[in-house]
Scaffold this active site. Structure first.
Site, PDB file in Angstrom:
ATOM      1  N   SER A 133      -0.830  -5.941  -2.311  1.00  0.00           N
ATOM      2  CA  SER A 133      -1.917  -6.526  -1.536  1.00  0.00           C
ATOM      3  C   SER A 133      -2.134  -7.958  -2.022  1.00  0.00           C
ATOM      4  CB  SER A 133      -3.180  -5.680  -1.749  1.00  0.00           C
ATOM      5  OG  SER A 133      -4.282  -6.224  -1.075  1.00  0.00           O
ATOM      6  N   LYS A 159       1.104  -6.882   2.031  1.00  0.00           N
ATOM      7  CA  LYS A 159      -0.152  -6.795   2.802  1.00  0.00           C
ATOM      8  C   LYS A 159      -0.941  -8.071   2.561  1.00  0.00           C
ATOM      9  CE  LYS A 159      -4.367  -4.248   1.702  1.00  0.00           C
ATOM     10  NZ  LYS A 159      -4.927  -2.897   1.425  1.00  0.00           N
ATOM     11  N   LEU A 160      -1.295  -8.744   3.639  1.00  0.00           N
ATOM     12  CA  LEU A 160      -2.088  -9.970   3.530  1.00  0.00           C
ATOM     13  C   LEU A 160      -3.540  -9.660   3.844  1.00  0.00           C
ATOM     14  CD1 LEU A 160       0.140 -12.542   5.483  1.00  0.00           C
ATOM     15  CD2 LEU A 160       0.203 -11.961   3.031  1.00  0.00           C
ATOM     16  N   LYS A 161      -4.429 -10.072   2.962  1.00  0.00           N
ATOM     17  CA  LYS A 161      -5.851  -9.997   3.259  1.00  0.00           C
ATOM     18  C   LYS A 161      -6.175 -11.070   4.288  1.00  0.00           C
ATOM     19  CE  LYS A 161      -7.410  -6.801   0.426  1.00  0.00           C
ATOM     20  NZ  LYS A 161      -8.097  -5.595   0.925  1.00  0.00           N
ATOM     21  N   ASP A 187      -5.038  -6.738   6.215  1.00  0.00           N
ATOM     22  CA  ASP A 187      -6.258  -5.976   5.912  1.00  0.00           C
ATOM     23  C   ASP A 187      -7.458  -6.904   6.051  1.00  0.00           C
ATOM     24  OD1 ASP A 187      -8.244  -4.320   4.973  1.00  0.00           O
ATOM     25  OD2 ASP A 187      -7.368  -3.999   2.985  1.00  0.00           O
ATOM     26  N   ASN A 189     -10.771  -5.852   5.882  1.00  0.00           N
ATOM     27  CA  ASN A 189     -11.983  -5.378   5.196  1.00  0.00           C
ATOM     28  C   ASN A 189     -13.234  -5.579   6.057  1.00  0.00           C
ATOM     29  OD1 ASN A 189     -10.240  -6.214   2.386  1.00  0.00           O
ATOM     30  ND2 ASN A 189     -11.277  -4.232   2.436  1.00  0.00           N
ATOM     31  N   GLU A 212      -5.420  -3.185   9.052  1.00  0.00           N
ATOM     32  CA  GLU A 212      -6.311  -2.279   8.323  1.00  0.00           C
ATOM     33  C   GLU A 212      -7.767  -2.713   8.490  1.00  0.00           C
ATOM     34  OE1 GLU A 212      -4.953  -1.991   4.287  1.00  0.00           O
ATOM     35  OE2 GLU A 212      -6.779  -1.005   3.572  1.00  0.00           O
ATOM     36  N   ASP A 237      -9.532   2.256   6.600  1.00  0.00           N
ATOM     37  CA  ASP A 237      -9.749   2.383   5.156  1.00  0.00           C
ATOM     38  C   ASP A 237     -11.228   2.752   4.981  1.00  0.00           C
ATOM     39  OD1 ASP A 237     -10.383   1.852   2.476  1.00  0.00           O
ATOM     40  OD2 ASP A 237      -9.310  -0.029   2.326  1.00  0.00           O
ATOM     41  N   LYS A 261      -7.555   6.528  -0.072  1.00  0.00           N
ATOM     42  CA  LYS A 261      -7.942   6.121  -1.434  1.00  0.00           C
ATOM     43  C   LYS A 261      -8.769   7.255  -1.989  1.00  0.00           C
ATOM     44  CE  LYS A 261      -8.461   1.162  -0.720  1.00  0.00           C
ATOM     45  NZ  LYS A 261      -9.475   0.116  -0.455  1.00  0.00           N
ATOM     46  N   GLY A 289      -5.331   1.305  -2.950  1.00  0.00           N
ATOM     47  CA  GLY A 289      -5.660   1.078  -4.358  1.00  0.00           C
ATOM     48  C   GLY A 289      -6.979   0.352  -4.486  1.00  0.00           C
TER      49      GLY A 289
HETATM   50  O1  OSB Z   1      -9.323  -2.866   1.111  1.00  0.00           O
HETATM   51  O2  OSB Z   1      -7.584  -2.043   0.251  1.00  0.00           O
HETATM   52  C1  OSB Z   1      -8.635  -2.657   0.132  1.00  0.00           C
HETATM   53  C2  OSB Z   1      -8.926  -3.887  -3.464  1.00  0.00           C
HETATM   54  C3  OSB Z   1     -10.270  -3.681  -3.695  1.00  0.00           C
HETATM   55  C4  OSB Z   1     -11.073  -3.208  -2.684  1.00  0.00           C
HETATM   56  C5  OSB Z   1     -10.511  -2.920  -1.431  1.00  0.00           C
HETATM   57  C6  OSB Z   1      -9.164  -3.102  -1.204  1.00  0.00           C
HETATM   58  C7  OSB Z   1      -8.362  -3.628  -2.230  1.00  0.00           C
HETATM   59  C8  OSB Z   1      -6.952  -3.957  -2.064  1.00  0.00           C
HETATM   60  C9  OSB Z   1      -6.081  -3.976  -3.278  1.00  0.00           C
HETATM   61  O3  OSB Z   1      -6.464  -4.264  -1.010  1.00  0.00           O
HETATM   62  C10 OSB Z   1      -5.427  -2.662  -3.516  1.00  0.00           C
HETATM   63  C11 OSB Z   1      -4.710  -2.609  -4.848  1.00  0.00           C
HETATM   64  O4  OSB Z   1      -3.710  -3.299  -4.993  1.00  0.00           O
HETATM   65  O5  OSB Z   1      -5.152  -1.881  -5.746  1.00  0.00           O
HETATM   66 MG    MG Z   2      -8.382  -1.965   2.720  1.00  0.00          MG
END
Ligand code: OSB
Ligand code: MG
Length: 366
Positions: A133, A159-161, A187, A189, A212, A237, A261, A289
């Site tokens: 990520s 995976k790009l935020k 992702d 969020n 995501e 998620d 998760k 994660g």
């Molecule tokens: O949305 O998946 C998520 C980390 C913290 C909170 C939410 C997310 C994430 C990650 C990183 O995307 C996942 C990892 O590499 O542990």
């Molecule tokens: Mg996520």
């Protein structure tokens, strides 16, 4: 074999680089570890709650409080993880706190029985392919350098935020630089709303594996509407906190993929239930994660080895986040991590490292 007590231990783990998402920037993790002690074995659970309630309503101080005040008084003294969820059922929510407690009990139980997490959960492979990520960056060139580094390390999926203002351009740049064969996903969020559907459809030409959590946590109906307007598959998620939520999302057509998760949904037993439900319904799952140390990572890697986990997870190597892990580091080999085969989590905290990062301990006799 009875549980005699529980230790709550807080550790401070600096990240190798800031990790920025649409909800905030992390530079260090303040992690709560739960250690369950019996006369014959002990077990560890890593609580994934973050410092503040930005990813979900849980946060680490709140998790510690709910564990000591409401969960431990109800915890059965017998070492059987199957009983933990039922005993804690009257306490609403707080799934990350519950997951940490149940995982510690399960680890102690499996160590006592000489069985690994992977064997117990039903792992179908001995190693799992790993994705990574990648946080939001200050510039596209900086992002391309970071992605190039991860590809060099062997990661099989990127995976790009994303967030409004950092979406189509970085995705286009990564696609152009690394080619059509790169497994790529994004992702958000929960950073968008349904009125952004036409904008998000501009990601369609880039053949992403999935998008995501584009919309808010409680927007299952709107995710279903969005899914009809995108070619990119929608993955949830934050929205999925239980097997019931997963069933609702599947019935509504809110997603075609779920990020599992274990912390978010209350533990590894619920994670297995969601895996089974999704598998029966043709919904792909992958293991997410929460910047875990080796303790949480060990269990995630075991989970990711179940047969329904058909997409690479965010199961990166220890050094993605930590210069020094609290366990032996997880290291990628050919883009994969080995599923630990020893009893329980199959990894141990290294006492000297653990002591060095510990900021507080609390012993609770049961
Ligand atoms: O949305 O998946 C998520 C980390 C913290 C909170 C939410 C997310 C994430 C990650 C990183 O995307 C996942 C990892 O590499 O542990
Ligand atoms: Mg996520």
């Amino acid at each position: 074999m009875k549980i005699t007590g529980v230790e709550l231990r807080r550790i401070a783990m600096p990240l190798v680089a800031p990790f920025r998402t649409s909800f905030g920037t992390e530079t260090s993790r303040d992690i709560l570890l739960v250690r369950v002690v019996t006369p014959d074995a002990e077990g560890w659970g890593e609580c994934v709650a973050m410092s503040g309630p930005l990813y979900s309503s849980e946060y680490v101080d709140g998790a510690a409080e709910v564990i000591r005040r409401f969960l431990l008084p109800r915890l059965p003294r017998t070492l059987d993880a199957q009983d933990v969820g039922r005993a804690l059922e009257p306490i609403k929510g707080h799934r990350m706190a519950k997951a940490a407690v149940e995982t510690a009990v399960l680890d102690a139980q499996l160590r006592a029985a000489g069985q690994s997490f992977g064997r117990f959960l039903g792992a179908a492979r001995t190693r799992v392919p790993c994705g990574v990520s990648v946080g939001i960056m200050d510039s596209v060139p900086q992002l391309l350098d970071a992605v190039a580094g991860f590809i060099d390390e062997g990661y099989v999926r990127i995976k790009l935020k994303i967030e409004p203002g950092w979406d189509v351009e970085p995705v286009r740049a990564v696609r152009e630089r690394f080619g059509d064969d790169l497994l790529l996903q994004v992702d958000a969020n929960a950073a968008y709303s349904l009125t952004d559907a036409r904008h998000l459809a501009r990601l369609d030409p880039f053949d992403l594996l999935l998008i995501e959590q584009p919309l808010a946590n409680d927007d299952l109906v709107q995710h279903a509407k969005l899914a009809t307007q995108l070619r990119t598959p929608v993955c949830l998620d934050e929205s999925i906190e239980s097997a019931e939520h997963a069933a609702a999302a599947i019935a509504l057509g809110s997603c075609s993929i779920i990020n599992i998760k274990p912390g978010r949904i209350g533990g590894y037993l619920e994670a297995r239930r969601i895996h089974d439900l999704c598998r029966a319904n043709g919904v792909a799952v992958w293991c997410g994660g929460m910047l875990e140390t080796g303790l949480g990572r060990a269990a995630n890697v075991a989970l990711a080895a179940l047969p329904g986990f058909t997409l690479p997870g965010d199961t990166s190597g220890s050094r993605r986040y930590y210069a020094t892990d609290v366990t032996e580091p997880f290291e990628l080999a050919d883009g994969h991590l080995e599923v630990p085969a020893g009893p329980g989590l199959g990894v141990e905290p290294i006492p000297a490292v653990l002591d060095e990062v510990t900021t507080a301990t609390e012993w609770i006799t049961l």
